[in-house]
Write a protein that holds these residues in place. Sequence first.
Motif, PDB file in Angstrom:
ATOM      1  N   ASN A   1      47.427  32.994  45.111  1.00 33.52           N
ATOM      2  CA  ASN A   1      46.281  32.007  44.980  1.00 33.52           C
ATOM      3  C   ASN A   1      45.130  32.445  45.336  1.00 33.52           C
ATOM      4  OD1 ASN A   1      48.644  30.330  44.315  1.00 33.52           O
ATOM      5  ND2 ASN A   1      48.711  29.391  46.462  1.00 33.52           N
ATOM      6  N   ALA A   2      44.846  33.477  46.227  1.00 32.00           N
ATOM      7  CA  ALA A   2      43.575  33.994  46.272  1.00 32.00           C
ATOM      8  C   ALA A   2      42.998  34.659  45.250  1.00 32.00           C
ATOM      9  CB  ALA A   2      43.385  34.824  47.791  1.00 32.00           C
ATOM     10  N   TRP A   3      44.154  35.569  44.649  1.00 28.38           N
ATOM     11  CA  TRP A   3      43.591  36.257  43.670  1.00 28.38           C
ATOM     12  C   TRP A   3      43.152  35.409  42.265  1.00 28.38           C
ATOM     13  CZ3 TRP A   3      48.509  39.731  44.344  1.00 28.38           C
ATOM     14  CH2 TRP A   3      48.352  40.410  45.501  1.00 28.38           C
ATOM     15  N   ILE A   4      44.250  34.448  42.128  1.00 26.47           N
ATOM     16  CA  ILE A   4      44.019  33.638  40.976  1.00 26.47           C
ATOM     17  C   ILE A   4      42.731  32.820  40.891  1.00 26.47           C
ATOM     18  CG2 ILE A   4      44.975  31.476  39.933  1.00 26.47           C
ATOM     19  CD1 ILE A   4      47.796  32.605  40.789  1.00 26.47           C
ATOM     20  N   ASP A   5      42.233  32.243  42.326  1.00 26.24           N
ATOM     21  CA  ASP A   5      40.967  31.455  42.500  1.00 26.24           C
ATOM     22  C   ASP A   5      39.913  32.445  42.002  1.00 26.24           C
ATOM     23  OD1 ASP A   5      42.171  29.383  43.467  1.00 26.24           O
ATOM     24  OD2 ASP A   5      41.791  29.546  45.457  1.00 26.24           O
ATOM     25  N   MET A   6      39.904  33.897  42.414  1.00 29.15           N
ATOM     26  CA  MET A   6      38.792  35.079  42.229  1.00 29.15           C
ATOM     27  C   MET A   6      38.987  35.052  40.590  1.00 29.15           C
ATOM     28  SD  MET A   6      39.392  37.307  45.369  1.00 29.15           S
ATOM     29  CE  MET A   6      39.337  36.760  47.130  1.00 29.15           C
ATOM     30  N   MET A   7      39.878  35.106  39.959  1.00 36.24           N
ATOM     31  CA  MET A   7      40.005  35.476  38.583  1.00 36.24           C
ATOM     32  C   MET A   7      39.361  34.116  37.800  1.00 36.24           C
ATOM     33  SD  MET A   7      43.367  37.683  37.718  1.00 36.24           S
ATOM     34  CE  MET A   7      44.659  36.861  38.561  1.00 36.24           C
ATOM     35  N   GLU A   8      39.673  32.841  38.378  1.00 34.18           N
ATOM     36  CA  GLU A   8      39.191  31.914  37.564  1.00 34.18           C
ATOM     37  C   GLU A   8      37.754  31.666  37.884  1.00 34.18           C
ATOM     38  OE1 GLU A   8      43.086  28.597  37.982  1.00 34.18           O
ATOM     39  OE2 GLU A   8      41.442  28.798  39.653  1.00 34.18           O
ATOM     40  N   SER A   9      37.392  31.921  38.928  1.00 30.94           N
ATOM     41  CA  SER A   9      35.803  31.969  39.187  1.00 30.94           C
ATOM     42  C   SER A   9      35.120  33.298  38.294  1.00 30.94           C
ATOM     43  CB  SER A   9      35.549  32.385  40.626  1.00 30.94           C
ATOM     44  OG  SER A   9      35.948  31.267  41.512  1.00 30.94           O
ATOM     45  N   GLU A  10      35.834  34.105  38.208  1.00 29.76           N
ATOM     46  CA  GLU A  10      35.035  35.173  37.477  1.00 29.76           C
ATOM     47  C   GLU A  10      35.241  34.725  35.963  1.00 29.76           C
ATOM     48  OE1 GLU A  10      33.320  39.162  37.311  1.00 29.76           O
ATOM     49  OE2 GLU A  10      33.517  37.627  38.861  1.00 29.76           O
ATOM     50  N   LEU A  11      36.086  34.418  35.559  1.00 28.16           N
ATOM     51  CA  LEU A  11      36.247  33.803  34.139  1.00 28.16           C
ATOM     52  C   LEU A  11      35.206  32.936  33.534  1.00 28.16           C
ATOM     53  CD1 LEU A  11      39.979  33.633  33.476  1.00 28.16           C
ATOM     54  CD2 LEU A  11      38.662  35.309  32.272  1.00 28.16           C
ATOM     55  N   ALA A  12      34.872  32.095  34.627  1.00 27.06           N
ATOM     56  CA  ALA A  12      33.958  31.077  34.294  1.00 27.06           C
ATOM     57  C   ALA A  12      32.083  31.409  34.648  1.00 27.06           C
ATOM     58  CB  ALA A  12      34.063  30.091  35.503  1.00 27.06           C
ATOM     59  N   ASP A  13      32.186  32.566  35.265  1.00 28.18           N
ATOM     60  CA  ASP A  13      30.721  32.824  35.736  1.00 28.18           C
ATOM     61  C   ASP A  13      30.422  34.161  35.065  1.00 28.18           C
ATOM     62  OD1 ASP A  13      30.877  30.707  37.263  1.00 28.18           O
ATOM     63  OD2 ASP A  13      31.457  31.980  39.134  1.00 28.18           O
ATOM     64  N   ASN A  14      31.560  34.974  34.668  1.00 27.08           N
ATOM     65  CA  ASN A  14      30.870  36.378  34.222  1.00 27.08           C
ATOM     66  C   ASN A  14      30.847  36.376  32.747  1.00 27.08           C
ATOM     67  OD1 ASN A  14      30.860  39.158  33.151  1.00 27.08           O
ATOM     68  ND2 ASN A  14      31.997  39.730  34.968  1.00 27.08           N
ATOM     69  N   PRO A  15      29.416  36.404  32.006  1.00 18.50           N
ATOM     70  CA  PRO A  15      29.477  36.379  30.605  1.00 18.50           C
ATOM     71  C   PRO A  15      30.392  37.252  29.662  1.00 18.50           C
ATOM     72  CG  PRO A  15      27.413  37.214  31.538  1.00 18.50           C
ATOM     73  CD  PRO A  15      28.465  36.729  32.734  1.00 18.50           C
TER      74      PRO A  15
ATOM     75  N   TYR B   1      33.228  37.593  30.102  1.00 13.56           N
ATOM     76  CA  TYR B   1      34.517  36.950  29.459  1.00 13.56           C
ATOM     77  C   TYR B   1      34.553  35.684  29.178  1.00 13.56           C
ATOM     78  CZ  TYR B   1      36.155  40.820  33.132  1.00 13.56           C
ATOM     79  OH  TYR B   1      36.359  41.655  33.696  1.00 13.56           O
ATOM     80  N   ALA B   2      33.353  35.255  28.554  1.00 13.96           N
ATOM     81  CA  ALA B   2      33.030  34.187  27.921  1.00 13.96           C
ATOM     82  C   ALA B   2      33.959  33.770  27.069  1.00 13.96           C
ATOM     83  CB  ALA B   2      31.636  34.278  27.330  1.00 13.96           C
ATOM     84  N   ASP B   3      34.536  34.729  26.382  1.00 18.39           N
ATOM     85  CA  ASP B   3      35.427  34.333  25.103  1.00 18.39           C
ATOM     86  C   ASP B   3      36.777  34.402  25.477  1.00 18.39           C
ATOM     87  OD1 ASP B   3      33.263  34.233  23.215  1.00 18.39           O
ATOM     88  OD2 ASP B   3      33.203  36.256  23.185  1.00 18.39           O
ATOM     89  N   ILE B   4      37.223  34.507  26.791  1.00 16.17           N
ATOM     90  CA  ILE B   4      38.445  34.397  27.276  1.00 16.17           C
ATOM     91  C   ILE B   4      38.778  33.365  27.927  1.00 16.17           C
ATOM     92  CG2 ILE B   4      40.320  35.614  28.843  1.00 16.17           C
ATOM     93  CD1 ILE B   4      38.752  38.320  28.453  1.00 16.17           C
ATOM     94  N   GLU B   5      39.861  32.607  27.544  1.00 16.10           N
ATOM     95  CA  GLU B   5      40.210  31.206  28.071  1.00 16.10           C
ATOM     96  C   GLU B   5      41.585  31.180  28.744  1.00 16.10           C
ATOM     97  OE1 GLU B   5      41.301  26.808  26.574  1.00 16.10           O
ATOM     98  OE2 GLU B   5      40.742  28.295  25.093  1.00 16.10           O
ATOM     99  N   LEU B   6      41.554  30.892  30.003  1.00 11.90           N
ATOM    100  CA  LEU B   6      43.032  30.845  30.799  1.00 11.90           C
ATOM    101  C   LEU B   6      43.695  29.530  30.528  1.00 11.90           C
ATOM    102  CD1 LEU B   6      44.800  31.908  32.963  1.00 11.90           C
ATOM    103  CD2 LEU B   6      43.323  30.770  34.569  1.00 11.90           C
ATOM    104  N   VAL B   7      44.571  29.268  29.623  1.00  7.18           N
ATOM    105  CA  VAL B   7      45.123  28.218  29.393  1.00  7.18           C
ATOM    106  C   VAL B   7      46.213  27.685  30.087  1.00  7.18           C
ATOM    107  CG1 VAL B   7      44.403  28.540  26.996  1.00  7.18           C
ATOM    108  CG2 VAL B   7      46.578  29.642  27.640  1.00  7.18           C
ATOM    109  N   ASP B   8      47.066  28.510  30.908  1.00  8.16           N
ATOM    110  CA  ASP B   8      47.976  28.079  31.833  1.00  8.16           C
ATOM    111  C   ASP B   8      48.193  29.182  32.921  1.00  8.16           C
ATOM    112  OD1 ASP B   8      50.158  26.459  32.418  1.00  8.16           O
ATOM    113  OD2 ASP B   8      51.285  26.832  30.824  1.00  8.16           O
ATOM    114  N   THR B   9      48.788  28.436  34.162  1.00  5.74           N
ATOM    115  CA  THR B   9      49.105  29.137  35.244  1.00  5.74           C
ATOM    116  C   THR B   9      50.523  28.671  35.551  1.00  5.74           C
ATOM    117  OG1 THR B   9      46.966  29.657  36.036  1.00  5.74           O
ATOM    118  CG2 THR B   9      48.889  29.964  37.494  1.00  5.74           C
ATOM    119  N   VAL B  10      51.620  29.730  35.564  1.00  4.33           N
ATOM    120  CA  VAL B  10      53.098  29.082  35.788  1.00  4.33           C
ATOM    121  C   VAL B  10      53.644  29.996  36.991  1.00  4.33           C
ATOM    122  CG1 VAL B  10      53.370  28.416  33.505  1.00  4.33           C
ATOM    123  CG2 VAL B  10      54.139  30.817  34.035  1.00  4.33           C
ATOM    124  N   TYR B  11      54.650  29.597  37.634  1.00  2.00           N
ATOM    125  CA  TYR B  11      55.120  30.286  38.718  1.00  2.00           C
ATOM    126  C   TYR B  11      56.658  30.851  38.496  1.00  2.00           C
ATOM    127  CZ  TYR B  11      50.939  28.112  40.281  1.00  2.00           C
ATOM    128  OH  TYR B  11      49.616  27.922  40.731  1.00  2.00           O
ATOM    129  N   GLY B  12      56.955  31.826  38.857  1.00  4.63           N
ATOM    130  CA  GLY B  12      58.268  32.515  38.892  1.00  4.63           C
ATOM    131  C   GLY B  12      59.208  32.565  40.100  1.00  4.63           C
TER     132      GLY B  12
END
Length: 349
Positions: free
Chosen positions: A185-199, A201-212
């Motif tokens: 969850n810590a890694w996912i939170d950091m990836m979500e923040s980076e996707l939102a804030d880093n230009p 990655y502006a054209d990359i959209e995280l559409v789903d997070t699932v759990y195995g």
Amino acid sequence: MKIQKRSTALAAILLTATFAFAGCGSDSDDGGSASDGGSGGGGGDLSITMLPKNLGNAYFDTSTDGAEKAATEIGAEFEEVGPDTASPDAQVSYINTVAQQGKSALILSANDPDALCDAIDEARSADVKVVTFDADTNPDCRDLFINQATAEGIAAKQLELISDQIGGKGEIAILSASANATNQNAWIDMMESELADNPDYADIELVDTVYGDDEDQKSFDQTEALLQNHPDLKGIISPTTVGIAAAARYLSDSSSKGKVALTGLGTPNQMREYVEDGTVTSFALWNPGDLGYLATFAAAALVDGDITGAEGDSFDAGDLGTFEVGADGVVLLGEPFTFDADNIGDFDF
């Protein structure tokens, strides 16, 4: 340099015959290398014992090979000891023996952050320097911790890899372990923040997070569901060794092979076939050989008095360069290591 392995079957003998062995511990008739439990040439006043979580583990065999290489360069006496199963109780007897034999340093991958502290305290009171690697203890219990990678570094590396593989744009999803896994969850939170804030990655959209749930079949099924639910999906990040292997297995036999990128955290042995058949371009972890190599140089620096383990101390680590001690006695190996078709054949863990 003395290279020797000892397992659980010898623990009782070691404890009852410690002083007999202390005088002749470097005169074993074993021959060969650290990986087969034998001995090499050389010797010296510096004696280092390496105690992984358990023996017979390819990951730790690799870290021990790195430690052996460093010990050879330093001219230190070196041995690997350990239990057959990974439990804190099984490690205590080995820590006690290191203290009783008056070894210079112990390099330890702890099976519990607190349960080993009493034994470690005894070793440190006998002037044994204690360096943890891979898995730490309570910081008060040891002198240094060799950390393989930071949470920020792990998150950043996975985004970097998936961005490279999908050309910097498109839909991606995350296949994680369990929904309450703290590190995931810590890694996912950091990836979500980076996707939102880093230009970048502006054209990359995280559409789903699932759990195995770190279950092979469930992770396999979740991969299938991701592809069905998101027909425009360009890439999957799986920051769990179970998940990435299951996802690779699904993709390798599907029409999405070569069309949907997959990266995350995995080990070479589980991912080799999928890299070689083109299902996966690259993925990350850390190099356990470098981890063992760095831990050995850190232990030597402590014993020689070059460092005390205080924040700001620095020491030389041979081929890896110079390292600095951070807060709480932590030394960072660096960013995660990337495995791909060019190097995956060099590793066995």
